[in-house]
Scaffold this motif. Structure first.
Motif, PDB file in Angstrom:
ATOM      1  N   THR A 226     -22.376  -7.899   5.699  1.00  0.00           N
ATOM      2  CA  THR A 226     -21.925  -8.955   4.792  1.00  0.00           C
ATOM      3  C   THR A 226     -20.740  -8.377   4.020  1.00  0.00           C
ATOM      4  O   THR A 226     -20.851  -7.304   3.420  1.00  0.00           O
ATOM      5  N   SER A 234     -10.894 -13.611   6.963  1.00  0.00           N
ATOM      6  CA  SER A 234     -10.918 -14.087   8.362  1.00  0.00           C
ATOM      7  C   SER A 234     -10.180 -13.143   9.314  1.00  0.00           C
ATOM      8  O   SER A 234     -10.369 -13.195  10.521  1.00  0.00           O
ATOM      9  N   SER A 246     -19.157 -15.419  10.826  1.00  0.00           N
ATOM     10  CA  SER A 246     -19.191 -16.696  10.088  1.00  0.00           C
ATOM     11  C   SER A 246     -18.676 -16.434   8.674  1.00  0.00           C
ATOM     12  O   SER A 246     -18.887 -15.353   8.119  1.00  0.00           O
ATOM     13  N   GLN A 247     -17.995 -17.453   8.118  1.00  0.00           N
ATOM     14  CA  GLN A 247     -17.304 -17.255   6.835  1.00  0.00           C
ATOM     15  C   GLN A 247     -17.580 -18.413   5.897  1.00  0.00           C
ATOM     16  O   GLN A 247     -17.613 -19.573   6.295  1.00  0.00           O
ATOM     17  N   LYS A 248     -17.787 -18.072   4.614  1.00  0.00           N
ATOM     18  CA  LYS A 248     -17.895 -19.106   3.581  1.00  0.00           C
ATOM     19  C   LYS A 248     -17.063 -18.627   2.405  1.00  0.00           C
ATOM     20  O   LYS A 248     -17.324 -17.542   1.859  1.00  0.00           O
ATOM     21  N   ASP A 249     -16.059 -19.397   2.034  1.00  0.00           N
ATOM     22  CA  ASP A 249     -15.072 -18.954   1.040  1.00  0.00           C
ATOM     23  C   ASP A 249     -14.506 -17.604   1.512  1.00  0.00           C
ATOM     24  O   ASP A 249     -14.064 -17.505   2.641  1.00  0.00           O
ATOM     25  N   ASN A 250     -14.561 -16.586   0.656  1.00  0.00           N
ATOM     26  CA  ASN A 250     -13.995 -15.311   1.115  1.00  0.00           C
ATOM     27  C   ASN A 250     -15.082 -14.278   1.417  1.00  0.00           C
ATOM     28  O   ASN A 250     -14.860 -13.075   1.280  1.00  0.00           O
ATOM     29  N   GLN A 251     -16.239 -14.782   1.814  1.00  0.00           N
ATOM     30  CA  GLN A 251     -17.319 -13.867   2.230  1.00  0.00           C
ATOM     31  C   GLN A 251     -17.675 -14.151   3.682  1.00  0.00           C
ATOM     32  O   GLN A 251     -17.799 -15.305   4.084  1.00  0.00           O
TER      33      GLN A 251
END
Length: 293
Positions: A226, A234, A246-251
């Motif tokens: 993580t 990305s 997989s990405q959510k916002d900048n994580q």
């Protein structure tokens, strides 16, 4: 000292059914070998061959350098065994049965026996026919652990025990190991194997599919990473060794091949790391890899 137990090319057929095919592994002094696989994979058949209860069809099986079939009586003087379902004499008390087992084995440590009865919270005055499955297991474990053996074979030893009693068993195994004794632990409780085993042997459909220390086995697989970064995370997706990104916002969350972990970390630092977690695969994940499909 050389190996305590050696299995080489072990084969066993029951009629047309091949229960074991080319089973090969060793158990060394001071080593806990976790022997894992689902029901019907061949664990108990292997253990019965080691105990001289059934005869192998091919291959080699030796304990203390002796043949397990021809020299079973000699071997049994130096081993302790607990099966996954301990059968007892119903009209004897738990205490009487433990003492009988110790006598049959040629002695045993009475002080250790009393300490284990207390630790396992067993009522030794109760007749065995009134015992639950868990209490029957305790009788077998107390008898086996009260004897100073060189090799301990446990086949699903904690089945029927609550987590507190499992923990008592695990503490006792650690003590045996510290004394340089060898232990073969067949268990479906993967967390127990993960905690205790120095080496893991995974059996599937009668064949050994993986052998090695947990570190060695993890080296063959991927860690779960993580990662949160200041710049666009990305950019990590296209790196060698990065999978399931997989990405959510900048994580981002992804799995990473361990041999590429150094390159992945180098790239991450150029993006300004805000959070980084890398979790190695559990024994359960390693195990499932061999059993999915």
């Amino acid at each position: 000292m050389s190996e305590i137990a050696i299995l080489k090319g072990l084969q066993k057929n029951f009629g047309k059914f091949q229960a074991l095919s080319d089973v090969t592994f060793t158990v060394n002094p001071g080593e806990v070998v976790g022997f894992i696989g689902p029901n019907g994979a061949g664990k108990s058949t292997t253990i019965r061959i080691l105990l001289g209860i059934i005869k192998r069809d091919a291959g080699e099986a030796r304990i203390f350098g002796k043949d397990v079939w021809q020299d079973s009586l000699e071997i049994h003087k130096r081993i302790s065994y607990v099966p996954g379902d301990v059968s007892l004499w119903g009209n004897l008390t738990g205490g009487e049965i433990i003492d009988l087992f110790l006598k049959l084995h040629g002695g045993g440590d009475k002080q250790k026996r009393d300490e284990l009865i207390k630790r396992f919270e067993l009522d030794p005055k109760k007749k065995a026919k009134g015992y639950s499955k868990g209490n029957r297991q305790k009788v077998g474990l107390i008898a086996a652990l009260s004897v100073d053996s060189d090799f301990y074979i446990f086949d699903e030893p904690t089945s029927g025990l609550d987590p507190l009693m499992e923990s008592v068993f695990q503490d006792e195994v650690e003590k045996i190991k510290q004394k340089g004794k060898a232990i073969l632990l067949s268990s479906h409780i993967l967390s127990e194997v993960e905690r205790l085993a120095d080496k893991v042997v995974i059996i599937r459909q009668g064949k050994i599919v993986e052998t090695g220390t947990l570190d060695e086995l993890r080296h063959l697989t991927r860690s779960t990473v993580t990662l949160a970064t200041r710049d666009d995370v990305s950019q990590m997706a296209s790196l060698n060794g990065v999978h399931d990104f997989s990405q959510k916002d900048n994580q981002a969350t992804f799995s990473a091949d361990n041999r590429y972990i150094n390159d992945i970390l180098k790239q991450a630092t150029t993006l300004g790391v805000l959070k980084l977690e890398a979790v190695p695969p559990t024994l359960e994940e390693l195990f499932m890899r061999h059993y999915e499909g």
